[in-house]
Design a protein around this motif. Sequence first.
Motif, PDB file in Angstrom:
ATOM      1  N   ARG B  81      32.402  22.715 114.130  1.00  0.00           N
ATOM      2  CA  ARG B  81      31.361  21.887 114.753  1.00  0.00           C
ATOM      3  C   ARG B  81      31.751  21.463 116.161  1.00  0.00           C
ATOM      4  O   ARG B  81      31.042  20.695 116.790  1.00  0.00           O
ATOM      5  CB  ARG B  81      31.200  20.586 113.947  1.00  0.00           C
ATOM      6  N   ALA B  82      32.925  21.870 116.637  1.00  0.00           N
ATOM      7  CA  ALA B  82      33.434  21.308 117.891  1.00  0.00           C
ATOM      8  C   ALA B  82      32.699  21.888 119.100  1.00  0.00           C
ATOM      9  O   ALA B  82      31.919  22.839 118.988  1.00  0.00           O
ATOM     10  CB  ALA B  82      34.937  21.533 117.994  1.00  0.00           C
ATOM     11  N   GLU B  83      32.973  21.304 120.259  1.00  0.00           N
ATOM     12  CA  GLU B  83      32.189  21.562 121.467  1.00  0.00           C
ATOM     13  C   GLU B  83      32.123  23.031 121.857  1.00  0.00           C
ATOM     14  O   GLU B  83      31.054  23.547 122.209  1.00  0.00           O
ATOM     15  CB  GLU B  83      32.754  20.756 122.644  1.00  0.00           C
ATOM     16  N   ALA B  84      33.283  23.726 121.835  1.00  0.00           N
ATOM     17  CA  ALA B  84      33.295  25.105 122.312  1.00  0.00           C
ATOM     18  C   ALA B  84      32.386  25.977 121.452  1.00  0.00           C
ATOM     19  O   ALA B  84      31.731  26.897 121.950  1.00  0.00           O
ATOM     20  CB  ALA B  84      34.723  25.659 122.312  1.00  0.00           C
ATOM     21  N   CYS B  85      32.337  25.699 120.164  1.00  0.00           N
ATOM     22  CA  CYS B  85      31.467  26.470 119.281  1.00  0.00           C
ATOM     23  C   CYS B  85      30.003  26.050 119.449  1.00  0.00           C
ATOM     24  O   CYS B  85      29.098  26.881 119.354  1.00  0.00           O
ATOM     25  CB  CYS B  85      31.936  26.353 117.833  1.00  0.00           C
ATOM     26  N   GLN B  86      29.788  24.759 119.718  1.00  0.00           N
ATOM     27  CA  GLN B  86      28.425  24.304 120.002  1.00  0.00           C
ATOM     28  C   GLN B  86      27.860  25.014 121.235  1.00  0.00           C
ATOM     29  O   GLN B  86      26.664  25.269 121.312  1.00  0.00           O
ATOM     30  CB  GLN B  86      28.403  22.792 120.258  1.00  0.00           C
ATOM     31  N   ALA B  87      28.754  25.304 122.198  1.00  0.00           N
ATOM     32  CA  ALA B  87      28.307  25.945 123.444  1.00  0.00           C
ATOM     33  C   ALA B  87      27.775  27.350 123.191  1.00  0.00           C
ATOM     34  O   ALA B  87      27.086  27.909 124.042  1.00  0.00           O
ATOM     35  CB  ALA B  87      29.458  25.992 124.456  1.00  0.00           C
ATOM     36  N   VAL B 119      34.470  21.734 110.197  1.00  0.00           N
ATOM     37  CA  VAL B 119      35.853  21.687 110.640  1.00  0.00           C
ATOM     38  C   VAL B 119      35.784  21.464 112.144  1.00  0.00           C
ATOM     39  O   VAL B 119      34.829  21.892 112.801  1.00  0.00           O
ATOM     40  CB  VAL B 119      36.615  22.975 110.231  1.00  0.00           C
ATOM     41  N   TYR B 120      36.749  20.712 112.664  1.00  0.00           N
ATOM     42  CA  TYR B 120      36.743  20.434 114.089  1.00  0.00           C
ATOM     43  C   TYR B 120      37.844  21.244 114.749  1.00  0.00           C
ATOM     44  O   TYR B 120      38.948  20.790 114.882  1.00  0.00           O
ATOM     45  CB  TYR B 120      36.864  18.932 114.359  1.00  0.00           C
ATOM     46  N   CYS B 121      37.496  22.463 115.065  1.00  0.00           N
ATOM     47  CA  CYS B 121      38.325  23.394 115.829  1.00  0.00           C
ATOM     48  C   CYS B 121      39.291  24.204 114.967  1.00  0.00           C
ATOM     49  O   CYS B 121      40.134  23.676 114.264  1.00  0.00           O
ATOM     50  CB  CYS B 121      39.093  22.718 116.946  1.00  0.00           C
ATOM     51  N   LEU B 122      39.131  25.516 115.071  1.00  0.00           N
ATOM     52  CA  LEU B 122      40.034  26.463 114.420  1.00  0.00           C
ATOM     53  C   LEU B 122      40.893  27.175 115.458  1.00  0.00           C
ATOM     54  O   LEU B 122      41.618  28.115 115.140  1.00  0.00           O
ATOM     55  CB  LEU B 122      39.226  27.489 113.611  1.00  0.00           C
ATOM     56  N   GLY B 123      40.777  26.754 116.734  1.00  0.00           N
ATOM     57  CA  GLY B 123      41.546  27.419 117.785  1.00  0.00           C
ATOM     58  C   GLY B 123      41.000  28.805 118.111  1.00  0.00           C
ATOM     59  O   GLY B 123      41.711  29.652 118.636  1.00  0.00           O
ATOM     60  N   CYS B 125      38.312  29.286 120.085  1.00  0.00           N
ATOM     61  CA  CYS B 125      37.295  28.739 120.984  1.00  0.00           C
ATOM     62  C   CYS B 125      36.783  29.745 121.999  1.00  0.00           C
ATOM     63  O   CYS B 125      35.776  29.504 122.658  1.00  0.00           O
ATOM     64  CB  CYS B 125      37.859  27.532 121.705  1.00  0.00           C
TER      65      CYS B 125
END
Lengths: 505, 151
Positions: B81-87, B119-123, B125
């Motif tokens: 759900r983190a920012e880079a994936c939202q982008a 999950v908040y970031c799996l690296g 990105c």
Amino acid sequence: MKIYVPRDSAAKALGSDAVAAAIAAEAEARGLDVIVIRNGTRGMIWLEPLVEIEEGGARRAFGPVSPADVPALLDGTLEGLGKVDYIPFFARQTRLTFARCGLIDPLDLDAYEAHGGLAGLRRAIAMTGQQIVDEVKESGLRGRGGAGFPTGIKWQTVHDAEAEQKYIVCNADEGDSGTFADRMIMEGDPFTLIEGMAIAGLAVGATKGYVYLRSEYPDAIEVMNEAVRIGRARGLLGADVLGSGRAFDMEIRVGAGAYVCGEETSLLNSLEGKRGIVRAKPPLPALEGFLGKPTVVNNVISLATVPVIFEKGAQHYADFGLGRSKGTMPIQIAGNVKHGGLFETAFGMPLGELVNDVAGGTATGRPVKAVQVGGPLGAYMPPSKFDTPFAYEEFDGQGGLIGHAGVVIFDDTADMLQMARFAMEFCAVESCGKCTPCRIGAVRGVETIDRIAEGDGGAKELLVDLCETMKDGSLCALGGFTPYPVMSALENYPDDFATRKEAAE
Amino acid sequence: MSDPTLPETMAEIFARHRGQEGPMLPILHSVMEAFGHIPEGVVPLIAEELNLGRAEVHGVISFYHDFRKEPAGHHLLKICRAEACQAVGANALTERVLSKLGIGWGETTPDGRITVEPVYCLGLCACGPAAMVGNRVIGRADEAKIEEALA
């Protein structure tokens, strides 16, 4: 013939395991003498799975390779990328910390040594603790986890502390969105982290180290555990480090899905087996850290950079960079990006050059609207600030922070009010609950942004006030820095916070 | 309800972690590995082993996202759900996946097959949206890739 197929989890996520299996099967079917080596990644993620064929001492790259490409790859008819070193994204880098990443099998200690590994540790073994600390000070190395505190000064404090037991704790709880440098080096060159921790141990008189590694990184956990096992078996770790007569051993500890444990005091509590709640400072962890003993807590990249500083000398490292930001920074370019990946370069490159030139802009081809630098607690930078040089003080001067050097690119479809809301929501989910501004402020922040979204323009003033309270009153960076993305979104993208109201009227 | 093998399994887990400094999290990870969740019955056993109060053990378990009280579905799907994936469209992907499964965040399909968690970031990105099924990572995730991993 040697064929390199990365085992890095980004490469795996894009299918490198299937490619490696297809190469092995096809080679066997053809009766070819092929050795498949699972290396780390070169960091050009848009080219993954990036396969390299080594013949006659030269390596040629191909990518992205799919299992269907394998017959052509072995026929020699697949169009290639040439030598990795000449690919512009790679050729423009200064690889010091990541010099070996992607070059070797990460668990081959002999290959590690053949490419400069262990030279730094051998040099450090011949030095006194104070000489080692002085060398780190001279290099100008600052904490790569985000805070940018001078590493040598931290080590000095632990060195000078009197205690029966001291510890080296590596913060590998890389939870910031847009960052993956820690993961990449642990999966691609784990011995450099082990070597860096051993040097730190010799410097401050610590005999035991821990890597606190987040559970979201199963591949990195596997590689690090195996590297530690090999390190012990080969005398790099244990009672007699490389025959020096001095002891250093280490253990990999797995986190449990709490973002706040990336904050050093909460990490220490978690490592001790407690709730990952932030501790008030002082006392500094350098004096009262793990189990109350003097402890060096450093980020993965800080520790993994120590070996090259000792291999090439502090001055060599310090000669790179800009002002008080010395050396190189592994910048991670991510999000909506054409050429994403890891780009290690000397401090000082303007943000716009990184985004537009190195990374080629957005993947969608639409204009860049915002770039979030430094993870979920970093500011959203608009293109009008693209001339900001990538360095600690320079970003600070623009109301931002470089943090762990993650750069997340958004195109013009991004809704910055929603991104601000997400920052508050994330803080509310991940707050450890110890201090009020963070625990309650983040919840109120979400509500206030929802009011703005519904057209209550007066709530903006409240949001600014709330952000100031969180910034000044929070115990750690989670509550203290969440205002960065929120305020930068509000200030740089006023239209996203106004349009709905105007549309409604 | 309580598992008769629990005391025996726990004795084995404790033996494995004795001598470690700060053994609580390693023990809880071993419990997760053995049972797929943290059964209520382990709390007094851990409290006794580590000479802590039950409330303290409960407090640690409840603090961390990883330590679940109920078993997850057969497959545990995590979507970043983190920012880079939202982008790169993670929110839209999540909506499609959840609506197809007919569940919300943190819920399990009625047949017990799939649990979906944020999950908040799996690296991952630079190749988002990212997802993970068990320990298998998925880059540039779409519905087809996720379905294949769940098969």
